[in-house]
Design an enzyme around this catalytic site. Structure first.
Site, PDB file in Angstrom:
ATOM      1  N   SER A 190     -59.877-171.728  27.031  1.00 21.65           N
ATOM      2  CA  SER A 190     -60.450-170.399  26.931  1.00 21.65           C
ATOM      3  C   SER A 190     -60.936-169.321  25.069  1.00 21.65           C
ATOM      4  CB  SER A 190     -59.554-169.012  27.481  1.00 21.65           C
ATOM      5  OG  SER A 190     -60.262-167.753  26.651  1.00 21.65           O
TER       6      SER A 190
ATOM      7  N   TYR B  93     -52.481-163.332  28.523  1.00 20.24           N
ATOM      8  CA  TYR B  93     -53.322-164.459  28.955  1.00 20.24           C
ATOM      9  C   TYR B  93     -53.563-164.706  28.043  1.00 20.24           C
ATOM     10  CZ  TYR B  93     -57.591-166.212  30.382  1.00 20.24           C
ATOM     11  OH  TYR B  93     -58.319-166.691  30.891  1.00 20.24           O
TER      12      TYR B  93
END
Length: 256
Positions: free
Chosen positions: A147, A160
């Site tokens: 990500s 996250y």
């Protein structure tokens, strides 16, 4: 001749968390490049719906495997079954992921651990299970979905962010361990795409305004724009690419 390097005909690809969103978009891209794909989710219903959508144009190239990516015994059994019944797994895409948004001071420990279990433990568990079959064959492509938050911190999603930073380093560690066995292990770092995982952001006018100003390309990514990166890293076009994270983010990580 060069285009043949991207041909995935005859290859078997397992994509975790592929009943929707990024995983399904990557599965569609790999199928269109010729691969046989195995869709994964914990939900048989979700898998059936996703498989039906792909099987229309590609009836012989889509299979499903329902299992929990955090359950090592289930993963080991599922990988063995795919290898025996569908064929040797040539490509693994570790895509399954979990997101939860809360201020860090209010984040329950059990939820923090659950995010890390899904986002970090699972790529290790599935990657290890598949690599044990790939290593004796001295070939295989593993793609971990990272990500932009593998590089960037953001408020309310610290668990996250932590997990995706770990996946980046897991990717590099896998390369360090398994490249000598003929495996290519790389990552894709998506920017912001309109997915179920990002529903809260998609519905936020404030975030939309921030993103269109922050990203040099000035827009959200389209899921189809991830397919090319996945095909490249899954194909013979990337045989000397290893331990690399390919950011597909509209330039977000390139600017302050």
């Amino acid at each position: 001749m060069v285009m043949k390097l991207f041909d995935l005909t005859g290859r078997v690809a397992l994509i975790t968390g592929s009943s929707r969103g990024i995983g399904l978009a990557i599965a569609r891209g790999l199928v269109e490049a010729g691969a046989t794909v195995v869709l994964n989710s914990r939900s048989e219903t979700a898998l059936s719906e996703a498989a039906a959508a792909l099987k229309g144009p590609f009836p012989d190239q889509v299979s499903t495997a329902a299992f929990d990516v955090t359950d090592q015994d289930a993963v080991t059994a599922a990988v063995a079954e795919i290898e025996a019944e569908i064929g040797p797994i040539d490509i693994l895409v570790n895509n399954a992921g979990l997101q939860k948004r809360l201020p860090l001071e209010d984040f329950p420990l059990e939820d923090f651990r659950r995010v890390l279990e899904t986002n970090v433990d699972a790529p290790f568990i599935v990657g290890q299970a598949v690599a044990r079959h790939m290593i004796p064959r001295r070939r295989g492509k593993i793609i971990n979905i990272c990500s932009v938050t593998s590089e960037l911190g953001r408020a309310t999603i610290t668990p996250y962010v932590t997990s995706k930073g770990a996946v980046k380093m897991l990717t590099k560690g896998m390369c360090a361990e398994w490249a000598k066995h003929g495996l290519n292990v790389n990552g894709i770092g998506p920017g912001w795409f309109k997915t179920e995982l990002n529903r809260a952001l998609v519905e936020s006018e404030t975030f939309h305004a921030w993103l269109t100003q922050r990203a040099p390309m000035g827009r959200w990514g389209e899921l189809e724009e991830l397919a090319g990166a996945a095909i490249f890293l899954a194909s013979d076009a990337s045989t000397y690419v290893n331990g690399h994270i390919l950011y597909v983010d509209g330039g977000v990580t390139a600017v302050v």
